[in-house]
Write a protein that holds these residues in place. Structure first.
Motif, PDB file in Angstrom:
ATOM      1  N   GLU A 159      -9.998   9.790  -2.064  1.00  0.00           N
ATOM      2  CA  GLU A 159     -11.419   9.702  -2.399  1.00  0.00           C
ATOM      3  C   GLU A 159     -11.881  10.978  -3.109  1.00  0.00           C
ATOM      4  N   TRP A 202      -2.889   3.247   0.403  1.00  0.00           N
ATOM      5  CA  TRP A 202      -3.899   2.536  -0.386  1.00  0.00           C
ATOM      6  C   TRP A 202      -3.257   1.384  -1.152  1.00  0.00           C
ATOM      7  N   GLU A 232      -7.854  -1.688  -3.433  1.00  0.00           N
ATOM      8  CA  GLU A 232      -8.654  -0.599  -2.853  1.00  0.00           C
ATOM      9  C   GLU A 232      -8.842   0.533  -3.857  1.00  0.00           C
ATOM     10  N   ILE A 233      -7.785   0.860  -4.577  1.00  0.00           N
ATOM     11  CA  ILE A 233      -7.868   1.931  -5.578  1.00  0.00           C
ATOM     12  C   ILE A 233      -8.801   1.527  -6.712  1.00  0.00           C
ATOM     13  N   ARG A 291      -3.573   8.426   3.985  1.00  0.00           N
ATOM     14  CA  ARG A 291      -3.420   7.010   4.357  1.00  0.00           C
ATOM     15  C   ARG A 291      -2.889   6.229   3.168  1.00  0.00           C
ATOM     16  N   PRO A 338       0.841  -1.203   0.000  1.00  0.00           N
ATOM     17  CA  PRO A 338       0.000   0.000   0.000  1.00  0.00           C
ATOM     18  C   PRO A 338       0.877   1.253   0.000  1.00  0.00           C
TER      19      PRO A 338
END
Length: 324
Positions: free
Chosen positions: A289, A208, A212-213, A206, A173
């Protein structure tokens, strides 16, 4: 300040120029091609033609300069090697800056560079940090680990185009940061004495992971991603083969960076103290996000406009001409 920005046409460098101009600094940019850097001149920056790999061009560029922000790095598509740009060129720049009496030098390294001696770019960044620290210049070293802008080509565009998103399995990540936010730290460092002769991480809110991306892009775009997995061992084999050919050295050195992503440890760092030292508000830092939502909102709106114009043209074409 009279500021020289090196690497000013790059993804990060152009944001440094924009930020510095907005805050009232006199900005000069060292560029290889004034034609390709014309947009910087339109913004209000002065262009000086030169090249890190041509040390004789550095002295004129540094005349009257009080601070340098160094965002230069080699690109995978360059004919020059990582060593030529990120080591030989950086050494020449640091030496020229010291000789010119530059008051501050801001350098972009990479987070955790010291942990990967077998990855050429990471090892060179580590060595450059040491060289800068021993140069006599008042320096600040910033260590980002990934830019949000790079995720558009890697994830967003393939998903929109219904193309495969290539990943290497369970990669580490990464705490990506918007280059506009990274630029804030670079320009702010010029004004904060507490940043002198120190090194700071500059990372996002945070870390990633790849999956998740992808899920974030799917939610933001309303489209499903096609995922293709590239075995790490295959990349290692390709890298070794490329080392046999001089034309492949640069690509091979870039592929070595996959070792950083494959070690499983997040590329992240605590930022609370960094924000305090720089006097910046963490709430103003762009989250991934928000960045992706903004990108997809703009691109989907544009696509709808294009589709509307196409439909309008089709209807016009089908409408028969009226005769008197």
């Amino acid at each position: 300040m009279n500021l020289l920005v090196v690497g000013a046409t790059g993804t990060l460098g152009r944001q440094v120029v924009r930020r510095a101009l907005d805050e009232g600094h006199q900005v000069r940019c060292l560029v290889r091609s004034p034609r390709k850097a014309a947009f910087l001149k339109e913004w209000g920056a002065e262009l000086v033609q030169g090249d890190l790999t041509a040390p004789e061009t550095l002295k004129p560029a540094l005349e009257g300069v009080t601070a340098v922000i160094d965002a230069a790095t080699s690109r995978a598509t360059d004919s020059l090697t990582i060593k030529q740009v990120d080591w030989d060129g950086q050494v020449s720049l640091i030496q020229a800056a010291a000789a010119a009496g530059v008051e501050r030098f801001i350098f972009f390294s990479i987070l955790d560079a010291q942990n990967f001696p077998n990855v050429p770019l990471m090892e060179i960044k580590r060595c450059t940090e040491l060289f800068l620290a021993e140069s006599g210049l008042k320096y600040t070293i910033l260590r980002p680990c990934g830019f949000m802008q790079g995720l558009i080509g890697q994830y967003a565009i393939p998903i929109l185009d219904k193309q495969a998103v290539w990943i290497t399995g369970e990669s580490s990540p990464i705490a990506y940061m918007d280059t506009q936010d990274v630029a804030k730290f670079a320009v702010r460092a010029l004004e904060v004495p507490e940043t002198e002769n120190k090194t700071f991480p500059v990372v996002g809110t945070r870390a990633w992971g790849a999956y998740e991306i992808i899920r974030l892009c799917e939610r933001s775009s309303g489209k499903e991603a096609k995922i293709a997995r590239l075995p790490l061992n295959l990349l290692r084999t390709v890298r070794q083969i490329l080392r046999f050919f001089q034309w492949g050295w640069n690509v091979s050195d870039r592929l070595a960076f996959t070792e950083v992503l494959a070690n499983g440890k997040p590329l992240d760092a605590p930022m609370d103290e960094v924000y305090q030292v720089f006097g910046l508000d963490p709430k103003e830092t762009t989250t991934l996000e928000a960045y992706m939502q903004d990108y997809f909102s703009r691109i989907m709106k544009k696509l709808k406009e294009i589709e509307f114009e196409k439909d309008k043209a089709k209807k016009k074409k089908k409408t028969p001409f009226k005769t008197q």
